[in-house]
Design an enzyme around this catalytic site. Structure first.
Site, short mmCIF file in Angstrom:
data_model
loop_
_atom_site.label_atom_id
_atom_site.label_comp_id
_atom_site.label_asym_id
_atom_site.label_seq_id
_atom_site.Cartn_x
_atom_site.Cartn_y
_atom_site.Cartn_z
N SER A 173 31.98 26.62 17.28
CA SER A 173 33.85 26.44 17.75
C SER A 173 34.16 25.23 19.32
CB SER A 173 33.12 27.49 19.17
OG SER A 173 32.70 27.37 20.14
N GLY A 198 32.76 33.05 22.05
CA GLY A 198 31.60 34.39 22.78
C GLY A 198 31.86 35.66 23.04
N CYS A 230 26.05 27.23 15.66
CA CYS A 230 26.89 27.86 16.40
C CYS A 230 26.10 29.48 16.71
CB CYS A 230 28.31 27.47 16.29
SG CYS A 230 29.15 28.88 17.23
N ASN A 231 25.63 29.28 17.99
CA ASN A 231 25.09 30.73 17.36
C ASN A 231 25.53 32.42 17.30
OD1 ASN A 231 21.70 30.59 19.12
ND2 ASN A 231 23.02 28.95 19.25
N GLU A 286 33.19 22.30 27.66
CA GLU A 286 34.30 22.46 27.12
C GLU A 286 35.15 21.08 28.32
OE1 GLU A 286 35.34 22.57 24.05
OE2 GLU A 286 33.22 22.90 22.87
N THR A 301 25.15 26.69 21.86
CA THR A 301 24.39 25.57 21.71
C THR A 301 25.59 23.83 22.68
OG1 THR A 301 26.38 25.36 19.92
CG2 THR A 301 24.61 25.41 19.10
N1 DGL Z 1 28.30 26.57 20.57
C1 DGL Z 1 28.63 28.73 20.96
C2 DGL Z 1 27.18 28.93 20.12
O1 DGL Z 1 26.16 28.81 20.13
C3 DGL Z 1 29.24 28.79 21.55
C4 DGL Z 1 30.21 29.77 21.34
C5 DGL Z 1 30.97 29.49 22.65
O2 DGL Z 1 33.14 29.26 22.00
O3 DGL Z 1 31.28 30.52 23.00
O4 DGL Z 1 27.45 30.26 20.60
#
Ligand code: DGL
Length: 264
Positions: free
Chosen positions: A11, A43, A73-74, A152, A184
Site C-alpha cells: 500500500s 488497513g 503487505c499483510n 508514510e 510491513t
Molecule cells: N504494509 C501494509 C501491511 O503490511 C500496510 C497496510 C496499510 O496500508 O494499512 O499490512
C-alpha cells in the site's frame, strides 16, 4: 535461470522492509516495486476495496514481465493472496505464512502477540494459521491503525511516534514473549516497539521472514537470476509524490534508487 524481475506490491513504503532483506539475501535479483501511497493506508478500508486495489497493483506488475509476485503487505495478503495465487501462473507469495511459522519457532512460553492493521487483525488470519500448525500457541492480536500514517509521513523519529506506540502497545506489554510485526510498515518503528515491549520479547518481521520463502521458490522452479550487480536496474513506482518515497527509501535501503510516479 531467469533474469526477469521479481514484483513487489504494498500500500506504500512498507514493502521496502521486504526489499531490504531481499537485497541482503538475494542481491542479484532485479526488483520492480509498486507502492500505492496515494491510497494508503489500506488497513481501515473495506475488504472489497482492498481487493480491487490489490488487483490493480498485480495487473500493473504483470505489465513489467515479472517472474514472481510478492505481496509485501499483510493486509493485501489477508484479503486477496489466495485468490490472486489461484488466478496467476507465476508464483505469488504472501507474508502471513512465513510470519506465522517464525512466531511458532520463536516463542518459548507459547504466548504470541500479533500487531497489524485493522483488516489484518479483524481477519483473524494469523491466529488461524498459527493454531492450525501449533494449537498449543495462544495468540493475542491488536490493531494499530495509527502506525502506518506515522511511517508514510516519515515521522518515525518523532516524540509523537514514541507516545503513540507506547500507548497503543500497552495492552500487550508483559503478556507475550514473541510479537509478530504483522504489517510491513512496522519494522520502520522497530526500535520504539522493542523499547516498549522490552528486550526479552522477540520481534518477528513478517516481511523479512518471507525472503527465505522467495529463495526456496526460486530454487524450486529454477528461476534464480544469473547476473552481476552491474546489470541490475531496479525500478520503484509510487502512486504519490516521488520525493517523499525517495527520502524514506534511500534511508531505509541505504542506497540511491530510481523512483517513478504512476497513476493506477
Ligand atoms: N504494509 C501494509 C501491511 O503490511 C500496510 C497496510 C496499510 O496500508 O494499512 O499490512
Amino acid at each position: 535461470m531467469d533474469n526477469r524481475p521479481i514484483g513487489f506490491l504494498d500500500s506504500g513504503v512498507g514493502g521496502l522492509t521486504v526489499v531490504r532483506e531481499l537485497r541482503r539475501q538475494l542481491p542479484f535479483e532485479q526488483i520492480v516495486y509498486v507502492g500505492d501511497s496515494a491510497r494508503a493506508p489500506y488497513g481501515p478500508r473495506p475488504a472489497e476495496q482492498i481487493r480491487e486495489y490489490t488487483w490493480e497493483l498485480v495487473n500493473f506488475l504483470l505489465t513489467k514481465n515479472v517472474k514472481m509476485i510478492v505481496f509485501a503487505c499483510n493486509t493485501a495478503t489477508a484479503v486477496a493472496w489466495e485468490e490472486v495465487k489461484e488466478a496467476l501462473d507465476i508464483p505469488v507469495l504472501g507474508v502471513i505464512l512465513p510470519g506465522s511459522s517464525a512466531a511458532i519457532k520463536a516463542t518459548r512460553n507459547g504466548k504470541v502477540g500479533i500487531i497489524g492493521t485493522p483488516m489484518t487483525v479483524n481477519s483473524d488470519i494469523y491466529r488461524q494459521k498459527i493454531q492450525l500448525l501449533a494449537p498449543q500457541v495462544a495468540v493475542q492480536s491488536l490493531a494499530c491503525p495509527k502506525f502506518v500514517p506515522i511511517v508514510e509521513s516519515n515521522e518515525t523519529g518523532s516524540s509523537v511516534a514514541k507516545k503513540i506506540v507506547y500507548e497503543t502497545l500497552a495492552p500487550l506489554v508483559g503478556k507475550v514473549d514473541t510479537l509478530v510485526l504483522g504489517c510491513t510498515h512496522y519494522p520502520l518503528l522497530r526500535p520504539i516497539i522493542q523499547n516498549v515491549m522490552g528486550p526479552e520479547v522477540t520481534l518477528i518481521d513478517s516481511g523479512a521472514e518471507c525472503v527465505r520463502d522467495i529463495s526456496v521458490l526460486l530454487n524450486y522452479f529454477q528461476i534464480n537470476a544469473s547476473r552481476t550487480e552491474r546489470d541490475l536496474d531496479h525500478t520503484y513506482y509510487t502512486t504519490a509524490g516521488i520525493d517523499s518515497f525517495q527520502i524514506i527509501a534511500n534511508s531505509w535501503l541505504n542506497e540511491e534508487i530510481h523512483v517513478e510516479h504512476i497513476s493506477l
